[in-house]
Design a protein around this motif. Structure first.
Motif, PDB file in Angstrom:
ATOM      1  N   MET A   1      82.537  28.723  39.433  1.00 10.95           N
ATOM      2  CA  MET A   1      82.600  27.890  40.543  1.00 10.95           C
ATOM      3  C   MET A   1      80.868  27.634  40.903  1.00 10.95           C
ATOM      4  O   MET A   1      80.161  28.363  40.884  1.00 10.95           O
ATOM      5  CB  MET A   1      83.097  28.504  41.680  1.00 10.95           C
ATOM      6  CG  MET A   1      83.158  27.750  43.100  1.00 10.95           C
ATOM      7  SD  MET A   1      84.023  28.502  44.461  1.00 10.95           S
ATOM      8  CE  MET A   1      83.036  30.046  44.716  1.00 10.95           C
ATOM      9  N   THR A   6      83.782  23.089  46.972  1.00 11.28           N
ATOM     10  CA  THR A   6      84.447  23.218  48.389  1.00 11.28           C
ATOM     11  C   THR A   6      85.577  24.455  48.150  1.00 11.28           C
ATOM     12  O   THR A   6      86.349  24.237  47.359  1.00 11.28           O
ATOM     13  CB  THR A   6      85.025  21.990  48.830  1.00 11.28           C
ATOM     14  OG1 THR A   6      84.208  21.026  49.283  1.00 11.28           O
ATOM     15  CG2 THR A   6      85.894  22.298  50.180  1.00 11.28           C
ATOM     16  N   VAL A   7      85.457  25.486  48.761  1.00  8.56           N
ATOM     17  CA  VAL A   7      86.864  26.459  48.670  1.00  8.56           C
ATOM     18  C   VAL A   7      87.754  26.089  49.436  1.00  8.56           C
ATOM     19  O   VAL A   7      87.559  25.822  50.582  1.00  8.56           O
ATOM     20  CB  VAL A   7      86.190  27.823  49.125  1.00  8.56           C
ATOM     21  CG1 VAL A   7      87.085  28.850  49.041  1.00  8.56           C
ATOM     22  CG2 VAL A   7      84.752  28.329  48.238  1.00  8.56           C
ATOM     23  N   SER A  10      91.077  31.385  49.302  1.00  8.56           N
ATOM     24  CA  SER A  10      90.623  32.723  48.712  1.00  8.56           C
ATOM     25  C   SER A  10      91.840  33.976  49.303  1.00  8.56           C
ATOM     26  O   SER A  10      92.034  34.031  50.633  1.00  8.56           O
ATOM     27  CB  SER A  10      89.366  33.266  49.110  1.00  8.56           C
ATOM     28  OG  SER A  10      88.986  34.518  48.527  1.00  8.56           O
ATOM     29  N   GLU A  79      90.768  32.817  44.102  1.00  6.01           N
ATOM     30  CA  GLU A  79      90.003  31.819  44.602  1.00  6.01           C
ATOM     31  C   GLU A  79      90.249  30.293  43.918  1.00  6.01           C
ATOM     32  O   GLU A  79      90.477  30.052  42.702  1.00  6.01           O
ATOM     33  CB  GLU A  79      88.453  32.076  44.379  1.00  6.01           C
ATOM     34  CG  GLU A  79      88.036  33.434  44.822  1.00  6.01           C
ATOM     35  CD  GLU A  79      86.922  33.928  44.297  1.00  6.01           C
ATOM     36  OE1 GLU A  79      86.145  32.992  43.367  1.00  6.01           O
ATOM     37  OE2 GLU A  79      86.007  34.600  44.731  1.00  6.01           O
ATOM     38  N   PHE A  81      89.469  26.304  44.326  1.00  7.85           N
ATOM     39  CA  PHE A  81      88.189  25.421  44.701  1.00  7.85           C
ATOM     40  C   PHE A  81      88.272  24.064  44.243  1.00  7.85           C
ATOM     41  O   PHE A  81      89.019  23.719  43.183  1.00  7.85           O
ATOM     42  CB  PHE A  81      86.619  26.032  44.529  1.00  7.85           C
ATOM     43  CG  PHE A  81      86.499  26.478  43.105  1.00  7.85           C
ATOM     44  CD1 PHE A  81      85.926  25.585  42.272  1.00  7.85           C
ATOM     45  CD2 PHE A  81      86.905  27.565  42.545  1.00  7.85           C
ATOM     46  CE1 PHE A  81      85.794  25.809  40.857  1.00  7.85           C
ATOM     47  CE2 PHE A  81      86.634  27.838  41.292  1.00  7.85           C
ATOM     48  CZ  PHE A  81      86.150  27.047  40.315  1.00  7.85           C
TER      49      PHE A  81
END
Length: 136
Positions: A1, A6-7, A10, A79, A81
């Motif tokens: 990442m 942009t996450v 999570s 996670e 993204f």
């Protein structure tokens, strides 16, 4: 990442005993299930879930790098993204890490989701709600 990614989400997950294979670690197919669950959790946060009577998302490609086996019992974190935002598709990067040590990387890669016209099956423009959710 990358630092500028942009996450999207999570989220923690618990590894289930039934996820194990004959080698006593999580079967590779279960990684796809974990990622699917995380994507669905993210989609629930998108207004209208990126769905309507005309368009819906489908998975067009999945790329997974298996970095190390996950053994049971384990708590993991998925996670998601934004890797690439296109006109009709979205590449969602992913990482599966140990909950207690985020430096322990089990898997990374990406999934390409394409929005299609439900009537024709052809690619359709990404809904504005999805674009907006990817910019947060």
């Amino acid at each position: 990442m990358t630092a500028e990614a942009t996450v999207l989400l999570s989220t923690p997950m618990t590894v289930r005993w039934r996820d194990l294979d004959a080698f006593n670690h999580v079967n590779n197919s279960k990684y796809l299930s974990y990622l699917e669950e995380a994507r669905l959790r993210w989609m629930l946060s998108v207004p209208g879930q990126g769905l309507d009577d005309d368009v819906a998302p489908v998975v067009a490609a999945a790329h997974l790098n298996y970095r190390r086996p996950i053994e049971w019992p384990a708590e993991i974190v998925i996670e998601l993204f934004v890797e690439r935002l296109g006109n009709t598709s979205l590449s969602i990067g992913h990482r599966i890490t140990a909950a207690g040590n985020r430096d322990t990387l089990y898997c990374d890669g990406y999934v390409v989701m394409v929005w299609i016209d439900r009537a024709t099956g052809q690619a359709a423009a990404l809904p504005e709600s999805v674009r907006e959710a990817c910019r947060r």
